[in-house]
Design a protein around this motif. Sequence first.
Motif, PDB file in Angstrom:
ATOM      1  N   LEU A   1      -3.051  -2.789  10.730  1.00 17.49           N
ATOM      2  CA  LEU A   1      -3.660  -2.746   9.410  1.00 17.49           C
ATOM      3  C   LEU A   1      -3.750  -1.317   8.882  1.00 17.49           C
ATOM      4  O   LEU A   1      -3.483  -1.056   7.702  1.00 17.49           O
ATOM      5  N   MET A   2      -4.113  -0.385   9.732  1.00 17.74           N
ATOM      6  CA  MET A   2      -4.217   1.002   9.302  1.00 17.74           C
ATOM      7  C   MET A   2      -2.855   1.565   8.902  1.00 17.74           C
ATOM      8  O   MET A   2      -2.734   2.297   7.912  1.00 17.74           O
ATOM      9  N   GLY A   3      -1.823   1.230   9.646  1.00 18.89           N
ATOM     10  CA  GLY A   3      -0.480   1.701   9.298  1.00 18.89           C
ATOM     11  C   GLY A   3      -0.031   1.190   7.944  1.00 18.89           C
ATOM     12  O   GLY A   3       0.589   1.922   7.158  1.00 18.89           O
ATOM     13  N   VAL A   4      -0.347  -0.059   7.629  1.00 21.72           N
ATOM     14  CA  VAL A   4      -0.002  -0.630   6.328  1.00 21.72           C
ATOM     15  C   VAL A   4      -0.723   0.121   5.208  1.00 21.72           C
ATOM     16  O   VAL A   4      -0.132   0.468   4.178  1.00 21.72           O
ATOM     17  N   GLY A   5      -2.021   0.387   5.404  1.00 22.84           N
ATOM     18  CA  GLY A   5      -2.781   1.117   4.394  1.00 22.84           C
ATOM     19  C   GLY A   5      -2.238   2.507   4.163  1.00 22.84           C
ATOM     20  O   GLY A   5      -2.151   2.976   3.020  1.00 22.84           O
ATOM     21  N   SER A   6      -1.836   3.182   5.225  1.00 25.00           N
ATOM     22  CA  SER A   6      -1.281   4.524   5.104  1.00 25.00           C
ATOM     23  C   SER A   6       0.041   4.520   4.346  1.00 25.00           C
ATOM     24  O   SER A   6       0.313   5.394   3.509  1.00 25.00           O
ATOM     25  N   LEU A   7       0.862   3.512   4.615  1.00 20.27           N
ATOM     26  CA  LEU A   7       2.151   3.424   3.927  1.00 20.27           C
ATOM     27  C   LEU A   7       1.964   3.178   2.432  1.00 20.27           C
ATOM     28  O   LEU A   7       2.688   3.743   1.600  1.00 20.27           O
ATOM     29  N   ILE A   8       0.984   2.356   2.085  1.00 19.41           N
ATOM     30  CA  ILE A   8       0.705   2.114   0.665  1.00 19.41           C
ATOM     31  C   ILE A   8       0.273   3.410  -0.024  1.00 19.41           C
ATOM     32  O   ILE A   8       0.702   3.718  -1.143  1.00 19.41           O
ATOM     33  N   LEU A   9      -0.578   4.197   0.650  1.00 15.24           N
ATOM     34  CA  LEU A   9      -0.991   5.480   0.078  1.00 15.24           C
ATOM     35  C   LEU A   9       0.197   6.402  -0.146  1.00 15.24           C
ATOM     36  O   LEU A   9       0.275   7.115  -1.149  1.00 15.24           O
ATOM     37  N   ALA A  10       1.132   6.381   0.797  1.00 17.47           N
ATOM     38  CA  ALA A  10       2.296   7.271   0.705  1.00 17.47           C
ATOM     39  C   ALA A  10       3.153   6.980  -0.518  1.00 17.47           C
ATOM     40  O   ALA A  10       3.783   7.889  -1.076  1.00 17.47           O
ATOM     41  N   ILE A  11       3.183   5.725  -0.953  1.00 13.45           N
ATOM     42  CA  ILE A  11       4.066   5.368  -2.073  1.00 13.45           C
ATOM     43  C   ILE A  11       3.284   5.058  -3.351  1.00 13.45           C
ATOM     44  O   ILE A  11       3.853   4.523  -4.304  1.00 13.45           O
ATOM     45  N   THR A  12       2.012   5.399  -3.387  1.00 19.15           N
ATOM     46  CA  THR A  12       1.209   5.170  -4.587  1.00 19.15           C
ATOM     47  C   THR A  12       1.805   5.915  -5.780  1.00 19.15           C
ATOM     48  O   THR A  12       1.993   7.133  -5.724  1.00 19.15           O
ATOM     49  N   PRO A  13       2.117   5.230  -6.876  1.00 21.36           N
ATOM     50  CA  PRO A  13       2.661   5.912  -8.049  1.00 21.36           C
ATOM     51  C   PRO A  13       1.582   6.731  -8.761  1.00 21.36           C
ATOM     52  O   PRO A  13       0.385   6.506  -8.564  1.00 21.36           O
ATOM     53  N   THR A  14       1.999   7.674  -9.571  1.00 17.48           N
ATOM     54  CA  THR A  14       1.048   8.535 -10.271  1.00 17.48           C
ATOM     55  C   THR A  14       0.479   7.836 -11.503  1.00 17.48           C
ATOM     56  O   THR A  14       1.034   6.860 -12.005  1.00 17.48           O
ATOM     57  N   TYR A  15      -0.633   8.377 -11.983  1.00 14.72           N
ATOM     58  CA  TYR A  15      -1.254   7.849 -13.205  1.00 14.72           C
ATOM     59  C   TYR A  15      -0.310   8.022 -14.388  1.00 14.72           C
ATOM     60  O   TYR A  15      -0.226   7.161 -15.271  1.00 14.72           O
ATOM     61  N   GLU A  16       0.404   9.123 -14.395  1.00 19.92           N
ATOM     62  CA  GLU A  16       1.345   9.389 -15.498  1.00 19.92           C
ATOM     63  C   GLU A  16       2.450   8.339 -15.547  1.00 19.92           C
ATOM     64  O   GLU A  16       2.940   7.978 -16.619  1.00 19.92           O
ATOM     65  N   ALA A  17       2.827   7.800 -14.384  1.00 19.36           N
ATOM     66  CA  ALA A  17       3.931   6.841 -14.330  1.00 19.36           C
ATOM     67  C   ALA A  17       3.490   5.415 -14.640  1.00 19.36           C
ATOM     68  O   ALA A  17       4.174   4.687 -15.364  1.00 19.36           O
ATOM     69  N   VAL A  18       2.331   5.000 -14.098  1.00 21.57           N
ATOM     70  CA  VAL A  18       1.941   3.590 -14.239  1.00 21.57           C
ATOM     71  C   VAL A  18       0.543   3.396 -14.807  1.00 21.57           C
ATOM     72  O   VAL A  18       0.052   2.269 -14.889  1.00 21.57           O
ATOM     73  N   GLY A  19      -0.120   4.469 -15.189  1.00 18.29           N
ATOM     74  CA  GLY A  19      -1.438   4.345 -15.785  1.00 18.29           C
ATOM     75  C   GLY A  19      -2.489   3.886 -14.796  1.00 18.29           C
ATOM     76  O   GLY A  19      -2.525   4.312 -13.636  1.00 18.29           O
ATOM     77  N   VAL A  20      -3.349   2.975 -15.233  1.00 23.43           N
ATOM     78  CA  VAL A  20      -4.496   2.551 -14.439  1.00 23.43           C
ATOM     79  C   VAL A  20      -4.083   1.826 -13.155  1.00 23.43           C
ATOM     80  O   VAL A  20      -4.878   1.704 -12.216  1.00 23.43           O
TER      81      VAL A  20
END
Length: 434
Positions: free
Chosen positions: A101-120
């Motif tokens: 579960l922790m590895g999945v959460g870390s991977l999601i953080l790594a690919i989180t898009p920016t606010y400028e790209a996708v907004g809220v």
Amino acid sequence: MATPPLAQSPLGIPRSRVRQLLAASIGNVAEWYDWYAYSALALYFSGQVFPKDAPNSLVPLLSVYGIFAVGFLMRPLGGLLVGSFADRFGRKAAMTFTIVLMGVGSLILAITPTYEAVGVLSPIILVLARLIQGLSVGGEFASATTFLVESAPPGRRGLFSSFQYVSTTIGQLLALGIAAILGSTLAKADMDSYGWRIPFVIGAVISLVGLWIRKGADETSAVAEDVKQGKVQRPGLFDFLKHYPKQAALIVGITIAGTVAYYTWTTFLPTYANIAVKFNKEDAISLGTISLFFFAILQPLMGMLSDRIGRKPLLIAFGLGFTLLPVPLLGLMSNSAGSFVTIQLIGMVFLAGFTSISAAVNSELFPTRVRAAGAGAPYSLTVALFGGTAPLIGTAFINAGNPGLFPWYMSGLALISTLVYVFALKETKDQPLQ
């Protein structure tokens, strides 16, 4: 013919138990590296996932720490659900689940898009990742700490307990060290744009390594095996609270001071120094990393000391220290490296009196049948309410122009726990696990 003595490691740990210690500790390193990478990098990515044109420059940072606190809200749920799972199906199965579960959460953080790209959608994804990690960390404490204490030979529960925070601190050291290396080698623009993502990718890889190591561990709960075979009744989700309400309440009182002190001194202090007295943030992270080595070394020493003199003396010393010291210590904070390191090291000496034995103290209060849920759920709830909100409250005090109120807040909570240590807690070091 005499039986040969059991081979032991330099710390007096039977070599047959070292494998158990490594399985819990190395997996725990992966867990807490991922968890702390978030706070270590908050100053860099806060402007990426929240709008940069906020009316107050601290708003993005406050928002990131708000999500840091939201992640803590999942920890009680993790402690309850995963702890109950560990009581029913074994510590090893629960620890396997938390590391994935922790590895999945870390991977999601790594690919989180920016606010400028996708907004809220950017902060929404960030919240999702932290909720997943919060569930994992809450379950990790419930399962891994009971696993450690149950793996300990007689007279060594304090020592084994200390490796919970040895491994936690190593994970934090890795997170801070990698953040410091990237911050010093990458240009600020590169660090702000993509450099902060690299540690989260590394975290996902470390989680895979931890998963592989934990597969070789031996189960410590005979009750869980009896449950599987239908020999004993499966414990209910809230059985620990139904049958042991006083012990659950006691863990809350024990933990209040420890969690606020821990997350302030090991996580928030560099940020506090940066925004309160303009101490350079890269220097704060680097010096904090050095201090954490000292903190890690203290853990087994304090754990062994508790096996000799008891748990209560260490907890009382910690409680009195953090009742009396936060106000004068943080009042001495300046933009010099010497003051920062001195304040951090003094606090860590007292803090180790709590961190080194919290796993043992919590586990010794409950029988095996409900130990993981009983030790994990109330502990994680207290951490969520007081530890997870410490950076947010500290930043809010500074933002309101009253940074001096935060150390008073810490001292007040430490006083509550100190009264619990003195008047409500019984010595448990010589009691066999129930």
